[in-house]
Structures are given as C-alpha cells and as structure tokens.
Design a protein around this motif. Sequence first.
Motif, mmCIF file in Angstrom:
data_model
loop_
_atom_site.group_PDB
_atom_site.id
_atom_site.type_symbol
_atom_site.label_atom_id
_atom_site.label_comp_id
_atom_site.label_asym_id
_atom_site.label_seq_id
_atom_site.Cartn_x
_atom_site.Cartn_y
_atom_site.Cartn_z
ATOM 1 N N SER A 2 1.347 12.922 -2.007
ATOM 2 C CA SER A 2 1.507 11.749 -2.854
ATOM 3 C C SER A 2 2.784 11.917 -3.672
ATOM 4 N N TYR A 3 3.665 10.936 -3.608
ATOM 5 C CA TYR A 3 4.915 10.992 -4.379
ATOM 6 C C TYR A 3 5.015 9.802 -5.314
ATOM 7 N N PHE A 4 5.540 10.048 -6.510
ATOM 8 C CA PHE A 4 5.980 8.945 -7.356
ATOM 9 C C PHE A 4 7.504 8.955 -7.305
ATOM 10 N N ILE A 5 8.060 7.806 -6.977
ATOM 11 C CA ILE A 5 9.497 7.708 -6.783
ATOM 12 C C ILE A 5 10.074 6.745 -7.808
ATOM 13 N N GLY A 31 16.103 -5.809 9.667
ATOM 14 C CA GLY A 31 14.825 -6.482 9.455
ATOM 15 C C GLY A 31 13.838 -5.721 8.577
ATOM 16 N N MET A 32 14.172 -4.467 8.221
ATOM 17 C CA MET A 32 13.277 -3.693 7.366
ATOM 18 C C MET A 32 13.744 -3.781 5.912
ATOM 19 N N ASN A 33 12.811 -3.591 5.002
ATOM 20 C CA ASN A 33 13.158 -3.479 3.586
ATOM 21 C C ASN A 33 13.443 -2.024 3.258
ATOM 22 N N TYR A 34 14.435 -1.802 2.427
ATOM 23 C CA TYR A 34 14.626 -0.423 1.974
ATOM 24 C C TYR A 34 15.264 -0.401 0.609
ATOM 25 N N PHE A 35 15.029 0.653 -0.126
ATOM 26 C CA PHE A 35 15.712 0.869 -1.397
ATOM 27 C C PHE A 35 15.798 2.350 -1.685
ATOM 28 N N ALA A 81 17.060 12.803 -3.912
ATOM 29 C CA ALA A 81 17.347 11.391 -3.649
ATOM 30 C C ALA A 81 16.781 11.004 -2.281
ATOM 31 N N VAL A 82 16.049 9.931 -2.255
ATOM 32 C CA VAL A 82 15.443 9.485 -1.000
ATOM 33 C C VAL A 82 15.696 7.993 -0.781
ATOM 34 N N SER A 83 15.608 7.598 0.483
ATOM 35 C CA SER A 83 15.593 6.176 0.817
ATOM 36 C C SER A 83 14.190 5.844 1.279
ATOM 37 N N VAL A 84 13.722 4.734 0.799
ATOM 38 C CA VAL A 84 12.348 4.341 1.092
ATOM 39 C C VAL A 84 12.372 3.065 1.909
ATOM 40 N N GLN A 85 11.585 3.047 2.966
ATOM 41 C CA GLN A 85 11.594 1.897 3.855
ATOM 42 C C GLN A 85 10.191 1.321 3.997
ATOM 43 N N VAL A 86 10.114 0.005 4.079
ATOM 44 C CA VAL A 86 8.822 -0.635 4.343
ATOM 45 C C VAL A 86 9.051 -1.928 5.130
ATOM 46 N N SER A 87 8.173 -2.190 6.055
ATOM 47 C CA SER A 87 8.296 -3.397 6.873
ATOM 48 C C SER A 87 7.839 -4.628 6.080
ATOM 49 N N ARG A 93 0.832 -1.202 0.000
ATOM 50 C CA ARG A 93 0.000 0.000 0.000
ATOM 51 C C ARG A 93 0.865 1.249 0.000
ATOM 52 N N ALA A 94 0.409 2.266 -0.732
ATOM 53 C CA ALA A 94 1.173 3.510 -0.848
ATOM 54 C C ALA A 94 1.445 4.147 0.521
ATOM 55 N N GLN A 95 0.541 3.941 1.469
ATOM 56 C CA GLN A 95 0.692 4.568 2.799
ATOM 57 C C GLN A 95 1.695 3.834 3.679
ATOM 58 N N ARG A 96 2.122 2.633 3.254
ATOM 59 C CA ARG A 96 2.997 1.830 4.122
ATOM 60 C C ARG A 96 4.479 2.161 3.973
ATOM 61 N N PHE A 97 4.818 2.905 2.939
ATOM 62 C CA PHE A 97 6.224 3.280 2.753
ATOM 63 C C PHE A 97 6.563 4.521 3.577
ATOM 64 N N ASP A 98 7.799 4.561 4.060
ATOM 65 C CA ASP A 98 8.307 5.795 4.648
ATOM 66 C C ASP A 98 9.487 6.250 3.824
ATOM 67 N N ALA A 99 9.508 7.546 3.505
ATOM 68 C CA ALA A 99 10.630 8.087 2.732
ATOM 69 C C ALA A 99 11.492 8.972 3.636
ATOM 70 N N PHE A 100 12.820 8.863 3.442
ATOM 71 C CA PHE A 100 13.769 9.681 4.216
ATOM 72 C C PHE A 100 14.752 10.330 3.245
ATOM 73 N N PRO A 101 15.302 11.494 3.609
ATOM 74 C CA PRO A 101 16.372 12.044 2.767
ATOM 75 C C PRO A 101 17.509 11.027 2.733
ATOM 76 N N LYS A 102 18.046 10.783 1.547
ATOM 77 C CA LYS A 102 19.006 9.686 1.390
ATOM 78 C C LYS A 102 20.195 9.791 2.345
ATOM 79 N N ASP A 103 20.746 10.998 2.513
ATOM 80 C CA ASP A 103 21.962 11.097 3.331
ATOM 81 C C ASP A 103 21.686 11.128 4.837
ATOM 82 N N GLU A 104 20.414 11.147 5.229
ATOM 83 C CA GLU A 104 20.104 11.072 6.666
ATOM 84 C C GLU A 104 19.617 9.678 7.065
ATOM 85 N N PHE A 105 19.493 8.802 6.087
ATOM 86 C CA PHE A 105 18.838 7.510 6.346
ATOM 87 C C PHE A 105 19.766 6.509 7.015
#
Length: 336
Positions: free
Chosen positions: A293-296, A274-278, A320-326, A257-269
């Motif tokens: 709403s973001y398209f990444i 145990g989490m997924n990220y890309f 540039a962002v890092s995206v995390q999802v459980s 689900r689109a709401q389940r992702f968390d985005a962080f600034p890439k250099d602060e991530f």
Amino acid sequence: MATGKKQPIVQFKGILKRFGKVVAVEKMDFDIEEGSLVTLLGPSGCGKTTLLRMVAGLEEPTEGDIFINDNVAFGLKYRDVPKEAIREKVMGALEMVRLPGVENRMPSQLSGGQQQRIAMARAIVIEPDVLLMDEPLSALDENLREEMRREVDNLQQMLGVTTIFVTHDQREALSMSDKILVMKDGQKQQEGSPEAVYNEPANHFVADFLGHSNFIQGEVVDVDDHHVNVKIETGDLLFAENKGGFSKGDPVEMIVRAQRFDAFPKDEFKPVEGMNYFEGRIKDRSYMGGEVSYFIELGADREIHIISMMRTRLYNIGEAVSVQVSPHHCHLIPME
Ligand SMILES: Nc1ncnc2c1ncn2[C@@H]1O[C@H](COP(=O)(O)OP(=O)(O)OP(=O)(O)O)[C@@H](O)[C@H]1O
Ligand SMILES: [Mg+2]
C-alpha cells in the motif's frame, strides 16, 4: 449464483419502520428473487436486522407492505412431523454440512465454526422458502470465516434456497451475493450485483464503504460521445468514460479504486495513448506481503492511495513515480 430472471419471492413496498422517534427503515422498495442469495450490507444501526425481523414477521412495518411467499425460517421449531422422519432429516442435514456424528453433543462441546454449521443444518431441516441469516459469521476468526463463507455459498446453491444474509462485512457481501442491498441510516443507497455495486457505486458512501477508494474532486471541462475530460485540483486533466451524462462545468467527484493505479519509476515511464497519468512522490508505504500500500503525494496538497500487487520492485519513500490509470477505471459521480 442464480441464473435467469426469477419471480420475486419477497417484495418490500414503501416500507417504513419507526421505533418511537427513531426511523429504523425508510422508504424501502426492494425485490428478492426466488433462489437467490441477497445480502443486506451497511454499518451498525442502518436497519439490517429490523428489515430481517419484518420479513420474519417479528416486527410490523409502520408503513408500506411486505409481500412474502409463506414459510420463512428464522430459527423456527420443526412442526408436526414424526420423530423418525426428523431424525433422518437431521442426519442428512448434518452430512450436508460435513458434521455427521455430532448430533448428541452439547453446544459447549462444539467449536464456533461447528456451531454455525449446526445452525445451518437446523435451517436446512426446516426446508424454508426463505432462509434468514443475521451476521452468522461475525463471531468467527478470519480463516474460519472465509471457510464458512464458501460453505454457506455452496450450500445455498446446492439447496437453491432463497437466502437473506445480513452482514456489515463488505468482503463477505461481495464474495457471496447474487445481489447486494447497501443501506445507510435506514435508507437504500444502492442495489445490484457485487460487480455493479463495486465498480459503479451510486454515491460517495457506497464507494467508501466498499473497497479502498480515492475521491478526486474536479470539474468537467470537456465532453464528447465517449469521454469526459475532468480538470482536478492539481491542474492535471483526466479522462473518464462518459456514463453519467455529465456536461461541461459540472462539479464532479472521480472515484478510483486503490488497486486500479499502476506506479512506475518516473524515469522509466512511457506514456500510453488514451491512458491517464500523473506524477508524484512516495510519501508512505506499508508492506502487506502479497501487496504493498502506497500513499503518493501529488501537487496541491493532494495524495492518492494505491495498492500495488508487487509486479515490480518496492518503491522507496521519497522516490519519484509516474502513476497510470485507465479512463475505464475512473468512475464519476456528481459532487455531493
Ligand atoms: N426494538 C427497538 N426499539 C427501539 N429502537 C430500535 C429497536 N430495534 C432497533 N432499533 C433502532 O433502529 C435502528 C436500526 O437498528 P437495527 O438493529 O435494525 O440495525 P442493524 O443494521 O441491524 O445494526 P447492527 O449492525 O449493529 O446489528 C437503530 O437506530 C436501533 O437503535
Ligand atoms: Mg443487526
């Protein structure tokens, strides 16, 4: 919400309904428990009204049986009751829908919302065992609709009347129902509680019809007792909980689900065990007030849609962002 396990009051057994060459409802097996609010949800033409009309006895199934505990109301007239008793019941029902004093007005003198409430009051007066409502809120504007949703829900709980409610609005279905029957082309796609249907969609259609979903295709590369490891098109490896009994080599679709992702600034991530990220880049953004709403853009021509509740700052196009999802929010279905 209904509590405990109750007897089914309506049962569909192998129902098929044909109009000439059109199959409107196909192989339908479904139970409706006493006192519950059940929603028939699906796109236009999927057979919702036909199913309701069969419950009301207005259509005969071509095949199969419907078992019903009598007294189903579908805009019926009140029968053989003294006038004074009807008057009292009508007054009581109007008070229940918070419209006392409108009993002598013409429908044209009432707002859309008031007309809906009158329709409900009418149904309440009849005291049906099963109340049938076919898209009763579809003509209302969004705010009134929201209010009426709560009103129908409250009244239904207060009266404890078994209700079959037809809608093609997913939010309506999710917010009101004890159970949702998701339909497509006359066929049952899934039945279950709002949480089950939303969080564990049985197939691509259900996931797409309810909520904003990302579909990420990949292949199972590893399995243990709790997790499945999936290699996706970008080459990233993502973990998902192992609920579907998948094996190594299975082609799968991962639904997030689109709401389940968390985005962080890439250099602060900082990655969390145990989490997924890309990693990706913001390609597009729409500010919607409470949420964004973001398209990444990921690698390999892949993009994901995320809806952020704005707990952080706004991200800029190109950032540039890092995206995390459980893994808990990565739901796997077999590739269709
Ligand atoms: N009396 C009829 N004669 C012929 N075809 C019919 C009849 N009633 C329904 N159908 C067809 O059966 C299918 C299911 O129709 P139905 O009205 O049950 O869909 P629905 O889910 O209620 O759609 P909507 O959301 O638009 O109200 C459609 O293909 C429709 O054209
Ligand atoms: Mg209909």
